[in-house]
Design a protein around this motif. Structure first.
Motif, mmCIF file in Angstrom:
data_model
loop_
_atom_site.group_PDB
_atom_site.id
_atom_site.type_symbol
_atom_site.label_atom_id
_atom_site.label_comp_id
_atom_site.label_asym_id
_atom_site.label_seq_id
_atom_site.Cartn_x
_atom_site.Cartn_y
_atom_site.Cartn_z
ATOM 1 N N UNK A 23 -1.813 7.939 -2.914
ATOM 2 C CA UNK A 23 -3.151 7.371 -2.799
ATOM 3 C C UNK A 23 -3.518 7.157 -1.323
ATOM 4 N N UNK A 24 -2.535 6.692 -0.535
ATOM 5 C CA UNK A 24 -2.773 6.513 0.905
ATOM 6 C C UNK A 24 -3.140 7.853 1.534
ATOM 7 N N UNK A 25 -2.427 8.895 1.137
ATOM 8 C CA UNK A 25 -2.734 10.231 1.691
ATOM 9 C C UNK A 25 -4.184 10.595 1.378
ATOM 10 N N UNK A 26 -4.652 10.274 0.171
ATOM 11 C CA UNK A 26 -6.060 10.557 -0.163
ATOM 12 C C UNK A 26 -7.000 9.764 0.744
ATOM 13 N N UNK A 27 -6.618 8.528 1.059
ATOM 14 C CA UNK A 27 -7.502 7.681 1.865
ATOM 15 C C UNK A 27 -7.559 8.109 3.333
ATOM 16 N N UNK A 28 -6.487 8.712 3.821
ATOM 17 C CA UNK A 28 -6.467 9.027 5.261
ATOM 18 C C UNK A 28 -6.983 10.431 5.561
ATOM 19 N N UNK A 29 -7.264 11.211 4.507
ATOM 20 C CA UNK A 29 -7.737 12.584 4.738
ATOM 21 C C UNK A 29 -9.240 12.687 4.524
ATOM 22 N N UNK A 30 -9.968 13.516 5.253
ATOM 23 C CA UNK A 30 -9.484 14.332 6.361
ATOM 24 C C UNK A 30 -9.056 13.461 7.539
ATOM 25 N N UNK A 71 10.526 1.124 8.225
ATOM 26 C CA UNK A 71 9.335 1.811 8.729
ATOM 27 C C UNK A 71 9.662 3.273 9.002
ATOM 28 N N UNK A 72 10.885 3.538 9.484
ATOM 29 C CA UNK A 72 11.271 4.934 9.769
ATOM 30 C C UNK A 72 11.302 5.746 8.468
ATOM 31 N N UNK A 73 11.709 5.104 7.376
ATOM 32 C CA UNK A 73 11.740 5.836 6.095
ATOM 33 C C UNK A 73 10.317 6.104 5.601
ATOM 34 N N UNK A 74 9.428 5.132 5.761
ATOM 35 C CA UNK A 74 8.043 5.332 5.292
ATOM 36 C C UNK A 74 7.380 6.515 5.972
ATOM 37 N N UNK A 75 7.505 6.587 7.316
ATOM 38 C CA UNK A 75 6.813 7.690 8.008
ATOM 39 C C UNK A 75 7.481 9.023 7.677
ATOM 40 N N UNK A 76 8.821 9.021 7.521
ATOM 41 C CA UNK A 76 9.505 10.282 7.184
ATOM 42 C C UNK A 76 8.979 10.795 5.840
ATOM 43 N N UNK A 77 8.863 9.903 4.867
ATOM 44 C CA UNK A 77 8.423 10.324 3.531
ATOM 45 C C UNK A 77 6.963 10.776 3.555
ATOM 46 N N UNK A 78 6.133 10.026 4.261
ATOM 47 C CA UNK A 78 4.708 10.389 4.296
ATOM 48 C C UNK A 78 4.535 11.729 5.003
ATOM 49 N N UNK A 79 5.312 11.943 6.053
ATOM 50 C CA UNK A 79 5.198 13.216 6.766
ATOM 51 C C UNK A 79 5.579 14.381 5.852
ATOM 52 N N UNK A 80 6.633 14.190 5.068
ATOM 53 C CA UNK A 80 7.035 15.246 4.130
ATOM 54 C C UNK A 80 5.932 15.491 3.103
ATOM 55 N N UNK A 86 0.821 -1.222 0.000
ATOM 56 C CA UNK A 86 0.000 0.000 0.000
ATOM 57 C C UNK A 86 0.850 1.265 0.000
ATOM 58 N N UNK A 87 2.094 1.155 0.471
ATOM 59 C CA UNK A 87 2.994 2.317 0.405
ATOM 60 C C UNK A 87 4.189 1.982 -0.504
ATOM 61 N N UNK A 88 3.976 1.012 -1.403
ATOM 62 C CA UNK A 88 5.075 0.433 -2.173
ATOM 63 C C UNK A 88 5.654 1.286 -3.281
#
Ligand code: ADP
Ligand code: ASP
Ligand code: MG
Length: 436
Positions: free
Chosen positions: A19-26, A119-128, A10-12
């Protein structure tokens, strides 16, 4: 508040992350748990293996390839120069850390730190990415709250109080991001919840925060009625009882980590399995509901070893089974299935790392024989013995396939059979054909 977990596929890729960002917002102040991008944890395992073997060029090559991948992800995911620089710095630190291990002998603690980086890289990228979209996301670093006790169980009290405090300290946050899988152990070292453990993270968080729901987002529309990797035409099951889900996860349905069910079940929080690629699909909801008499799904657990202990003196010999069980306990090896007769007992195990020592000890109580390369096929549903005759249907479906062991009655939820690995696909297909 809900907990939403997104797995590796899903974050591949950068597109999937968007797409994940679209699913988690708002955001609704939900907690979003991310896995490493698919393939990353495998690469980190590979790096550790090279380092253990002293193959520095091998480790270096894998690190370089992984880094190139992440450099590509940053440029495809992020649009502004400023945020790209920030992301590159964060990812750069991680690759510097990985490279620092090229100069020293790897220890178990070092290996755990290496495995945590995905996992640390995934959250860093998503946060950015969320920052670029103007979303107020707050990172809840898993290494600051996710802690296990001496035996490896999560320290629920510590996790709950830390998490609640971290969340309260961020009243303006629209959404919280955190890493799945990674944790600290009882002595404070970096550790993990075993492969596939991000599901477990989500369930633990859901339990300690008393979430409304735990959502496991993956690459398929829920728990299917058979393993889609081996059987065609499988269909999603719309509802599963916690007990049914636990049996399926334990016996090989990869969509759910086996440990994930218990925290949610104990706190009575529904778990919903959803598909990132098809978000409108209903998926599967796992919760407590009354018996419905339905057969739900089939799963298979690989690499099982069967051990038979025959004893002429089992007749009237109370204490025999206790000695057998004690032997497995002494070697910290858990038993999956068992079958007894007047002259002996057969058990199956999936961890054969202590097999030689176990067999040696068991020889004190009888003649021991071992069969490897077996697989447990598990049929799951509300299979109450009073209401139906599932057993004959299962056995009829398996006609012509040699069955080494059969188990039913441990619970109402499962009938398990042990067959040869080479018969696995045939057995799964035959059961699907005859039962659904
Ligand atoms: P994630 O990376 O999101 O955690 P996993 O690969 O761990 O995803 O789990 C999803 C995969 O589980 C599916 O792609 C599917 O191949 C596999 N799977 C095995 N058994 C089942 C089942 N009964 N129902 C659905 N998926 C299953
Ligand atoms: N990234 C870890 C793994 O690949 C944990 C997870 O994805 O759940 O096993
Ligand atoms: Mg998984």
């Amino acid at each position: 508040m809900k907990v939403l977990k997104f797995g590796g596929t899903s974050v591949g890729s950068p597109e999937r992350m968007k797409h994940v960002a679209d699913l988690i917002l708002p955001g609704n102040r939900n907690v979003v748990v991310l896995s490493a991008m698919s393939g990353t944890t495998n690469s980190l395992v590979e790096i550790s293996e090279y380092l253990y073997k002293g193959n520095i060029p091998g480790a270096q090559e894998t690190i370089n390839a992984l880094e190139s991948k992440y450099i590509g992800v940053i440029s495809a995911l992020l649009a502004t120069e400023e945020v790209r620089i920030k992301a590159s710095e964060r990812i750069g630190h991680i690759f510097a850390l990985l490279r620092s291990y090229l100069n020293e002998a790897l220890t178990e603690a070092g290996e755990k730190e290496i495995l945590a980086q995905g996992e640390l890289m995934s959250t860093a990228l998503m946060q950015c990415y969320l920052e670029e979209k103007g979303v107020k996301s707050v990172l809840l670093p898993a290494l600051d709250y996710m802690r296990t006790l001496e035996g490896g169980e999560p320290d629920m009290q510590h996790i709950g109080s830390r998490l609640r405090r971290m969340i309260d300290l961020a009243p303006a946050a629209e959404i919280f991001l955190t890493q799945g899988y990674i944790c600290r152990n009882n002595v404070g070292g970096i550790d993990n919840l075993r492969r596939g453990g991000s599901d477990y993270t989500a369930s633990i968080i859901g339990a300690v925060l008393d979430a409304e729901e735990i959502q496991i987002w993956t690459d398929i529309d829920g728990m299917h009625n058979n393993d889609p990797r081996y059987v065609e035409g499988t269909r999603p099951v719309s509802e599963l009882h916690f007990e049914e889900a636990a049996e399926l996860a334990y016996f090989g349905a990869k969509i759910l980590h086996p440990s994930c069910v218990l925290p949610a079940k104990l706190h009575n929080i529904p778990v919903r399995l959803l598909n990132t690629l098809q978000p409108e699909a209903k998926g599967t909801v796992i919760y407590n509901f009354p018996p419905d008499g339905k057969l739900k799904a089939i799963a298979a657990k690989d690499n099982i070893t069967a051990i038979k202990i025959k004893s002429g003196r089992m007749l009237l010999a109370y204490g025999f089974l206790q000695k057998v069980f004690e032997t497995f306990e002494n070697h910290r090896t858990s038993i999956d299935m068992m079958a007894t007769s007047e002259v002996g007992v057969s058990v199956s195990v999936d961890d054969d790392s202590r097999l030689a020592a176990i067999v040696d000890d068991l020889k004190n109580f009888g003649t021991v024989s071992v069969e490897r390369d077996m697989v447990i096929i598990c049929v799951v549903g509300d299979l109450s013995w009073e209401h139906c005759s599932f057993q004959p249907k299962v056995l009829q479906a398996l006609e012509g396939i040699p069955i080494r062991m059969i188990s039913y009655g441990g619970s109402n939820y499962n009938i398990s059979v042990l067959v040869r690995n080479s018969d696995k696909i045939r057995a799964l297909r035959a059961l699907s054909e005859k039962l659904f």
